[in-house]
Design a protein around this motif. Sequence first.
Motif, PDB file in Angstrom:
ATOM      1  N   PHE A  80       0.843  -1.201   0.000  1.00 26.02           N
ATOM      2  CA  PHE A  80       0.000   0.000   0.000  1.00 26.02           C
ATOM      3  C   PHE A  80       0.878   1.250   0.000  1.00 26.02           C
ATOM      4  O   PHE A  80       0.663   2.169  -0.773  1.00 26.02           O
ATOM      5  CB  PHE A  80      -0.908   0.035   1.248  1.00 26.02           C
ATOM      6  CG  PHE A  80      -2.195  -0.726   1.105  1.00 26.02           C
ATOM      7  CD1 PHE A  80      -3.246  -0.199   0.371  1.00 26.02           C
ATOM      8  CD2 PHE A  80      -2.365  -1.950   1.739  1.00 26.02           C
ATOM      9  CE1 PHE A  80      -4.448  -0.886   0.259  1.00 26.02           C
ATOM     10  CE2 PHE A  80      -3.558  -2.641   1.634  1.00 26.02           C
ATOM     11  CZ  PHE A  80      -4.598  -2.118   0.884  1.00 26.02           C
ATOM     12  N   GLU A  81       1.844   1.279   0.902  1.00 29.14           N
ATOM     13  CA  GLU A  81       2.690   2.464   1.034  1.00 29.14           C
ATOM     14  C   GLU A  81       3.537   2.699  -0.206  1.00 29.14           C
ATOM     15  O   GLU A  81       3.794   3.842  -0.575  1.00 29.14           O
ATOM     16  CB  GLU A  81       3.525   2.353   2.304  1.00 29.14           C
ATOM     17  CG  GLU A  81       2.642   2.495   3.535  1.00 29.14           C
ATOM     18  CD  GLU A  81       3.349   2.223   4.843  1.00 29.14           C
ATOM     19  OE1 GLU A  81       4.592   2.099   4.856  1.00 29.14           O
ATOM     20  OE2 GLU A  81       2.642   2.143   5.853  1.00 29.14           O
ATOM     21  N   GLN A  82       3.942   1.626  -0.849  1.00 29.30           N
ATOM     22  CA  GLN A  82       4.687   1.775  -2.096  1.00 29.30           C
ATOM     23  C   GLN A  82       3.792   2.396  -3.169  1.00 29.30           C
ATOM     24  O   GLN A  82       4.223   3.253  -3.931  1.00 29.30           O
ATOM     25  CB  GLN A  82       5.217   0.414  -2.551  1.00 29.30           C
ATOM     26  CG  GLN A  82       6.210   0.496  -3.679  1.00 29.30           C
ATOM     27  CD  GLN A  82       6.797  -0.876  -3.991  1.00 29.30           C
ATOM     28  OE1 GLN A  82       6.132  -1.902  -3.822  1.00 29.30           O
ATOM     29  NE2 GLN A  82       8.028  -0.879  -4.452  1.00 29.30           N
ATOM     30  N   ALA A  83       2.550   1.969  -3.213  1.00 32.51           N
ATOM     31  CA  ALA A  83       1.603   2.548  -4.175  1.00 32.51           C
ATOM     32  C   ALA A  83       1.378   4.031  -3.883  1.00 32.51           C
ATOM     33  O   ALA A  83       1.323   4.852  -4.793  1.00 32.51           O
ATOM     34  CB  ALA A  83       0.278   1.801  -4.131  1.00 32.51           C
ATOM     35  N   GLN A 154      12.530   1.648   4.351  1.00 30.29           N
ATOM     36  CA  GLN A 154      11.422   0.728   4.633  1.00 30.29           C
ATOM     37  C   GLN A 154      11.184   0.750   6.133  1.00 30.29           C
ATOM     38  O   GLN A 154      12.129   0.621   6.919  1.00 30.29           O
ATOM     39  CB  GLN A 154      11.760  -0.690   4.168  1.00 30.29           C
ATOM     40  CG  GLN A 154      10.611  -1.660   4.340  1.00 30.29           C
ATOM     41  CD  GLN A 154      10.987  -3.064   3.884  1.00 30.29           C
ATOM     42  OE1 GLN A 154      12.061  -3.561   4.194  1.00 30.29           O
ATOM     43  NE2 GLN A 154      10.088  -3.701   3.147  1.00 30.29           N
ATOM     44  N   LYS A 155       9.928   0.923   6.522  1.00 30.65           N
ATOM     45  CA  LYS A 155       9.581   1.006   7.939  1.00 30.65           C
ATOM     46  C   LYS A 155       9.943  -0.277   8.669  1.00 30.65           C
ATOM     47  O   LYS A 155       9.879  -1.368   8.102  1.00 30.65           O
ATOM     48  CB  LYS A 155       8.081   1.268   8.115  1.00 30.65           C
ATOM     49  CG  LYS A 155       7.644   2.644   7.693  1.00 30.65           C
ATOM     50  CD  LYS A 155       6.157   2.816   7.935  1.00 30.65           C
ATOM     51  CE  LYS A 155       5.685   4.182   7.502  1.00 30.65           C
ATOM     52  NZ  LYS A 155       4.241   4.346   7.720  1.00 30.65           N
ATOM     53  N   GLY A 156      10.257  -0.109   9.937  1.00 32.35           N
ATOM     54  CA  GLY A 156      10.497  -1.248  10.809  1.00 32.35           C
ATOM     55  C   GLY A 156       9.306  -1.422  11.736  1.00 32.35           C
ATOM     56  O   GLY A 156       8.507  -0.501  11.919  1.00 32.35           O
ATOM     57  N   TYR A 157       9.196  -2.613  12.321  1.00 31.02           N
ATOM     58  CA  TYR A 157       8.055  -2.894  13.201  1.00 31.02           C
ATOM     59  C   TYR A 157       8.505  -3.692  14.420  1.00 31.02           C
ATOM     60  O   TYR A 157       9.439  -4.502  14.348  1.00 31.02           O
ATOM     61  CB  TYR A 157       6.970  -3.688  12.452  1.00 31.02           C
ATOM     62  CG  TYR A 157       6.345  -2.900  11.330  1.00 31.02           C
ATOM     63  CD1 TYR A 157       5.243  -2.087  11.556  1.00 31.02           C
ATOM     64  CD2 TYR A 157       6.865  -2.941  10.042  1.00 31.02           C
ATOM     65  CE1 TYR A 157       4.669  -1.342  10.541  1.00 31.02           C
ATOM     66  CE2 TYR A 157       6.299  -2.210   9.010  1.00 31.02           C
ATOM     67  CZ  TYR A 157       5.203  -1.416   9.268  1.00 31.02           C
ATOM     68  OH  TYR A 157       4.636  -0.676   8.255  1.00 31.02           O
ATOM     69  N   SER A 158       7.804  -3.451  15.525  1.00 25.77           N
ATOM     70  CA  SER A 158       8.024  -4.242  16.735  1.00 25.77           C
ATOM     71  C   SER A 158       6.687  -4.845  17.161  1.00 25.77           C
ATOM     72  O   SER A 158       5.621  -4.292  16.882  1.00 25.77           O
ATOM     73  CB  SER A 158       8.617  -3.380  17.858  1.00 25.77           C
ATOM     74  OG  SER A 158       7.686  -2.419  18.295  1.00 25.77           O
ATOM     75  N   LEU A 159       6.781  -5.986  17.806  1.00 26.66           N
ATOM     76  CA  LEU A 159       5.603  -6.683  18.328  1.00 26.66           C
ATOM     77  C   LEU A 159       5.763  -6.768  19.831  1.00 26.66           C
ATOM     78  O   LEU A 159       6.685  -7.426  20.320  1.00 26.66           O
ATOM     79  CB  LEU A 159       5.482  -8.085  17.712  1.00 26.66           C
ATOM     80  CG  LEU A 159       4.367  -8.993  18.226  1.00 26.66           C
ATOM     81  CD1 LEU A 159       3.004  -8.356  17.979  1.00 26.66           C
ATOM     82  CD2 LEU A 159       4.445 -10.362  17.571  1.00 26.66           C
ATOM     83  N   HIS A 160       4.917  -6.058  20.562  1.00 27.30           N
ATOM     84  CA  HIS A 160       4.983  -6.004  22.023  1.00 27.30           C
ATOM     85  C   HIS A 160       6.396  -5.662  22.487  1.00 27.30           C
ATOM     86  O   HIS A 160       6.936  -6.272  23.416  1.00 27.30           O
ATOM     87  CB  HIS A 160       4.514  -7.314  22.657  1.00 27.30           C
ATOM     88  CG  HIS A 160       3.118  -7.692  22.317  1.00 27.30           C
ATOM     89  ND1 HIS A 160       2.028  -6.992  22.765  1.00 27.30           N
ATOM     90  CD2 HIS A 160       2.628  -8.698  21.539  1.00 27.30           C
ATOM     91  CE1 HIS A 160       0.928  -7.551  22.295  1.00 27.30           C
ATOM     92  NE2 HIS A 160       1.256  -8.575  21.544  1.00 27.30           N
TER      93      HIS A 160
END
Length: 175
Positions: A80-83, A154-160
């Motif tokens: 989505f973000e690339q679009a 490119q965004k990074g993500y964390s889980l808890h």
Amino acid sequence: MEEEKDLEFEEELEPGDALKRLREKLKIAQAERQEYLDASQRLRADYVNLKRESEAARLELTKFANEGLLLETISVLDSFEQAFSHQESWAGVPEVWRQGVEQIHGKLGAVLEKHGIEVLDPVGQEFNPSEAQAVGNIDTKKDEEDNMVLEVVQKGYSLHGKVIRPASVRVGHKV
């Protein structure tokens, strides 16, 4: 049977000796009783600790059980973000369609957030290799930008709180 022999033997002793011997046996029995009581209490405490640790491990496992699925969903969010990043093409899409796609993007982000996903945005922070991977440098003349994240590729993500995908970044390099 052995107790009967002891009693018979004690009957042959003088009354004072028999009483003394019974007191010794009582002390030994009380010491054994205390030893068994202490062991029982330790076992009970060990059981309570094991139960608490097992519950904590189960909760931790549950928190991260969907990590693979969430990572795959993040790749959809990336698409989505690339679009969206192709400004000219995106501007040429009918307004109603753009709004619908942006709503889907927003809902997908909300679902990920609901499940403990957080976006890592290290722009303006000192480069931290545990949260980001450097994919390039940006030459700078400013001292304050040296070793600072200047751009997120490119965004990074964390889980808890656990990094599940580091951000891909470009880091300032003083020349």
